[in-house]
Design a protein around this motif. Structure first.
Motif, PDB file in Angstrom:
ATOM      1  N   THR A  13       6.840  -0.571   0.473  1.00 22.51           N
ATOM      2  CA  THR A  13       6.427   0.223  -0.685  1.00 22.51           C
ATOM      3  C   THR A  13       4.912   0.306  -0.807  1.00 22.51           C
ATOM      4  O   THR A  13       4.389   1.218  -1.426  1.00 22.51           O
ATOM      5  CB  THR A  13       6.984  -0.360  -1.997  1.00 22.51           C
ATOM      6  N   ASN A  14       4.203  -0.664  -0.222  1.00 21.82           N
ATOM      7  CA  ASN A  14       2.750  -0.666  -0.283  1.00 21.82           C
ATOM      8  C   ASN A  14       2.224  -1.399   0.941  1.00 21.82           C
ATOM      9  O   ASN A  14       2.543  -2.560   1.156  1.00 21.82           O
ATOM     10  CB  ASN A  14       2.258  -1.342  -1.559  1.00 21.82           C
ATOM     11  N   GLY A  15       1.439  -0.714   1.752  1.00 17.20           N
ATOM     12  CA  GLY A  15       0.898  -1.289   2.974  1.00 17.20           C
ATOM     13  C   GLY A  15       0.719  -0.207   4.013  1.00 17.20           C
ATOM     14  O   GLY A  15       0.651   0.970   3.686  1.00 17.20           O
ATOM     15  N   TRP A  16       0.662  -0.611   5.271  1.00 17.70           N
ATOM     16  CA  TRP A  16       0.513   0.386   6.320  1.00 17.70           C
ATOM     17  C   TRP A  16       1.461   0.086   7.471  1.00 17.70           C
ATOM     18  O   TRP A  16       1.942  -1.022   7.630  1.00 17.70           O
ATOM     19  CB  TRP A  16      -0.926   0.473   6.817  1.00 17.70           C
ATOM     20  N   GLY A  53       2.023   8.613   0.950  1.00 13.67           N
ATOM     21  CA  GLY A  53       0.783   7.922   1.294  1.00 13.67           C
ATOM     22  C   GLY A  53      -0.188   8.831   2.001  1.00 13.67           C
ATOM     23  O   GLY A  53      -0.193  10.038   1.776  1.00 13.67           O
ATOM     24  N   GLN A  68      -0.872   4.845   5.733  1.00 14.75           N
ATOM     25  CA  GLN A  68      -1.015   3.989   4.556  1.00 14.75           C
ATOM     26  C   GLN A  68       0.059   4.425   3.571  1.00 14.75           C
ATOM     27  O   GLN A  68       0.050   5.564   3.117  1.00 14.75           O
ATOM     28  CB  GLN A  68      -2.399   4.142   3.944  1.00 14.75           C
ATOM     29  N   ASN A  70       1.965   4.119  -0.059  1.00  9.95           N
ATOM     30  CA  ASN A  70       1.688   3.704  -1.437  1.00  9.95           C
ATOM     31  C   ASN A  70       2.713   4.358  -2.356  1.00  9.95           C
ATOM     32  O   ASN A  70       2.487   5.431  -2.902  1.00  9.95           O
ATOM     33  CB  ASN A  70       0.263   4.096  -1.838  1.00  9.95           C
TER      34      ASN A  70
END
Length: 72
Positions: A13-16, A53, A68, A70
């Motif tokens: 859900t958040n990161g790369w 993202g 990325q 997000n």
């Protein structure tokens, strides 16, 4: 990653991540917004799907690109 049958799967859900799941004919550049297509690939073309993202850089020689992610 490999997951056994009936195993738990982590959802990013958040990161790369680095992926080659980019829609055919699409060559995104770094900083462009990433969207899902109807078949689950990524594109830089704004469609009916929400943004997931941004692309970081461009595709390498093997067709992989860094994204990325997000999600709210």
């Amino acid at each position: 990653d490999e997951v056994q049958v009936n195993g738990k799967v982590t959802v990013l859900t958040n990161g790369w991540c680095v992926t080659n799941m980019v829609a055919a004919g699409v060559n995104p550049s770094g900083g462009e917004t990433a969207y899902f297509t109807n078949d689950g690939n990524l594109t830089n073309v704004d469609g009916s799907a929400p943004a997931v993202g941004k692309f970081i850089g461009s595709k390498d020689a093997d067709g992989y690109i860094k994204v990325q992610v997000n999600l709210p």
